[in-house]
Design an enzyme around this catalytic site. Structure first.
Site, PDB file in Angstrom:
ATOM      1  N   HIS A 137      48.115  34.338  49.297  1.00 46.78           N
ATOM      2  CA  HIS A 137      47.159  33.472  48.588  1.00 46.78           C
ATOM      3  C   HIS A 137      47.761  31.861  48.740  1.00 46.78           C
ATOM      4  O   HIS A 137      48.793  31.597  48.741  1.00 46.78           O
ATOM      5  CB  HIS A 137      47.376  33.776  46.972  1.00 46.78           C
ATOM      6  CG  HIS A 137      46.369  32.812  46.270  1.00 46.78           C
ATOM      7  ND1 HIS A 137      44.985  33.178  46.135  1.00 46.78           N
ATOM      8  CD2 HIS A 137      46.382  31.744  45.636  1.00 46.78           C
ATOM      9  CE1 HIS A 137      44.446  32.415  45.386  1.00 46.78           C
ATOM     10  NE2 HIS A 137      45.275  31.348  44.958  1.00 46.78           N
TER      11      HIS A 137
ATOM     12  N   ASP B 290      39.888  34.274  33.469  1.00 43.05           N
ATOM     13  CA  ASP B 290      40.484  33.466  34.255  1.00 43.05           C
ATOM     14  C   ASP B 290      39.417  32.504  34.671  1.00 43.05           C
ATOM     15  O   ASP B 290      39.637  31.279  34.616  1.00 43.05           O
ATOM     16  CB  ASP B 290      41.511  33.690  35.280  1.00 43.05           C
ATOM     17  CG  ASP B 290      41.759  32.908  36.372  1.00 43.05           C
ATOM     18  OD1 ASP B 290      42.457  31.691  35.751  1.00 43.05           O
ATOM     19  OD2 ASP B 290      41.229  32.784  37.574  1.00 43.05           O
TER      20      ASP B 290
ATOM     21  N   ARG C 198      39.356  24.178  32.383  1.00 44.12           N
ATOM     22  CA  ARG C 198      40.447  23.738  32.886  1.00 44.12           C
ATOM     23  C   ARG C 198      39.876  22.264  33.811  1.00 44.12           C
ATOM     24  O   ARG C 198      40.610  21.218  33.926  1.00 44.12           O
ATOM     25  CB  ARG C 198      41.436  24.378  33.688  1.00 44.12           C
ATOM     26  CG  ARG C 198      42.205  25.286  32.497  1.00 44.12           C
ATOM     27  CD  ARG C 198      42.967  26.228  33.452  1.00 44.12           C
ATOM     28  NE  ARG C 198      44.157  25.646  34.209  1.00 44.12           N
ATOM     29  CZ  ARG C 198      44.519  26.378  35.321  1.00 44.12           C
ATOM     30  NH1 ARG C 198      43.943  27.516  35.476  1.00 44.12           N
ATOM     31  NH2 ARG C 198      45.499  25.773  36.331  1.00 44.12           N
TER      32      ARG C 198
ATOM     33  N   SER D 217      46.978  32.209  36.151  1.00 41.45           N
ATOM     34  CA  SER D 217      45.676  32.413  36.743  1.00 41.45           C
ATOM     35  C   SER D 217      45.952  32.879  38.265  1.00 41.45           C
ATOM     36  O   SER D 217      45.206  34.067  38.350  1.00 41.45           O
ATOM     37  CB  SER D 217      45.298  30.898  36.812  1.00 41.45           C
ATOM     38  OG  SER D 217      44.160  31.079  37.854  1.00 41.45           O
TER      39      SER D 217
ATOM     40  N   LYS E 118      45.000  37.429  39.148  1.00 39.17           N
ATOM     41  CA  LYS E 118      43.778  37.854  40.098  1.00 39.17           C
ATOM     42  C   LYS E 118      44.579  38.702  41.195  1.00 39.17           C
ATOM     43  O   LYS E 118      44.157  39.646  41.516  1.00 39.17           O
ATOM     44  CB  LYS E 118      43.237  36.614  40.794  1.00 39.17           C
ATOM     45  CG  LYS E 118      42.292  36.031  39.760  1.00 39.17           C
ATOM     46  CD  LYS E 118      41.476  34.745  40.382  1.00 39.17           C
ATOM     47  CE  LYS E 118      42.558  33.498  40.246  1.00 39.17           C
ATOM     48  NZ  LYS E 118      42.074  32.393  40.181  1.00 39.17           N
TER      49      LYS E 118
END
Ligand code: URA
Length: 412
Positions: free
Chosen positions: A82, A161, A168, A183, A187
């Protein structure tokens, strides 16, 4: 439980219990707590921070809000990667086939771009016919057959999220390190990865501006991984300049292909891809990073990585012969001679969105053929009049001043 008591407690920097966080976030998801109250809590978290226990609680609350995928049917260690987001970041297109070509299964669920950063799913959709909506059954079938899949999110992963992230985004609370850690990790854990590699970007085109912040985030993500018995490794990489030569969807796919064919060497994109792929192979095969790097470099030079990319595109219905970029072009030339010391990632990101390569709002349509192709990168010498970049446009645009994108040191 009183909403106001919880808000006051966090405002004063006190630790919230799991029950308090669970109550506040779940009531918000159910629409029983208003945006302004959640915004107040998020801002208090931004300013006061969170203890490790609070971060673990929030991660669990996010994970529990949706589905948790199970890919245990697929043999081998599934390593997910990621990135915290960057400009010109096409690394997934390159490393997924490299890693799969070496026998490590890759189940990659990617996202779309939002803001100035691009998304892998948009890049893949620039290949006509490429499907990014595979079902869980199709994912498992394809990974068993060719070892790799890159698709959009199937199940409802961490929906809490999603709702919080949208808030946010408009309340200046995105850059909170505890919130970023929970967050992203919620995931990754919900998407069924066995091991996780995170590329934390630092620089003016990234969420985080300093290496110290990136190190803090890295430490937190590794700790969260421990709680869930997942090995987490992190890489901190520079995002002050765009990655590689291309920014824009089709252009980036073309660049990814040239990296996979071994045609691009010794630049920040190639170096980062080799580093990330080596970490993934090292985790997936449980071998040293040195041994993994040598396998990765071999897979590029012997053509296996590119071959795997072609298999991936064909398995998901894409037709590379139809990949195209806009035929209208404008160029930016150097107005002096010297050495390029900077290519401003943030301004490049803004420019690419204004050309139509990205979205300002989630519903905006993308133009896959537009973007920016750099001819010179940071550290290269240029002469006055040299073409520094080509802009692929839909209609003639007013280009920014060269100095808004490039810094050139005249003395070098
Ligand atoms: N990416 C995410 O998914 N979440 C964050 O909070 C930041 C970047």
């Amino acid at each position: 439980m009183m909403i106001i008591d919880i808000l006051n407690k966090k405002r004063l920097g006190k630790e919230l219990s799991y029950q308090e966080l669970d109550f506040f976030f779940n009531q918000y998801l159910e629409g029983k707590i208003a945006d302004y109250q959640m915004s107040a809590l998020l801002m208090a978290i931004c300013i006061q921070g969170m203890s490790d226990e609070e971060i673990f609680s929030l991660t669990k609350i996010f994970i529990d809000s949706g589905d948790v995928l199970d890919f245990s049917d697929i043999l081998g260690v599934k390593v997910d990667k990621h990135s915290t987001g960057g400009i010109g970041d096409k690394t997934t297109l390159i490393i997924a086939p490299i890693v799969a070509s070496l026998g490590v299964p890759v189940v990659k669920m990617s996202g779309r771009g939002l803001g100035y950063t691009g998304g892998t799913i948009d890049k893949l959709e620039s290949i006509p016919g490429f499907r990014v909506d595979l079902s869980d059954e199709e994912i498992i079938h394809q990974v068993k057959k060719i070892g790799v899949v890159v698709t959009g999110q199937t199940a409802d992963l961490a929906p809490m999220d999603k709702k919080i992230y949208a808030l946010r985004d408009v309340t200046a609370t995105v850059s909170s390190i505890p919130l970023i850690a929970s967050s992203i990790m919620s995931k990754k854990i919900a998407s069924g990865a066995d091991k996780i590699l995170i590329d934390i970007k630092v620089g003016n085109g990234a969420l985080l501006q300093t290496v110290e912040e990136a190190e803090k985030l890295s430490e937190l993500m590794i700790k969260i991984g421990k709680v869930y018995h997942r090995e987490v490794r992190t890489i901190i990489s520079d995002m002050n300049a765009p990655l590689g030569y291309a920014v824009g969807n089709s252009l980036e796919v073309k660049e990814a292909i040239s990296v996979l064919k071994g045609e691009e060497k010794d630049n920040s994109l190639v170096d980062l891809c080799v580093l990330l792929a080596s970490e993934m192979v090292s985790m997936g095969k449980n071998i040293s990073k040195e041994a993994a790097t040598s396998l990765v470099l071999d897979s590029i030079t012997n053509g296996c990585a590119y071959q795997k990319f072609l298999e991936l595109v064909s398995a998901q219905g894409g037709d590379l012969s139809l990949l195209s970029c806009s035929s209208k072009k404008q160029v930016m030339r150097a107005n002096c001679s010297g050495v390029i010391t900077k290519i401003d990632a943030l301004n490049v990101g803004k420019l690419s969105v204004s050309l139509g390569a990205g979205r300002e709002e989630i519903e905006d349509k993308i133009d896959y053929g537009v973007g920016i192709l750099f001819h010179k990168l940071v550290g290269e010498k240029v002469k006055k009049g040299d073409v520094l970049a080509t802009f692929y446009v839909q209609k003639k645009v007013h280009l920014p001043k060269m100095e808004d994108i490039f810094s050139i040191d005249l003395k070098k």
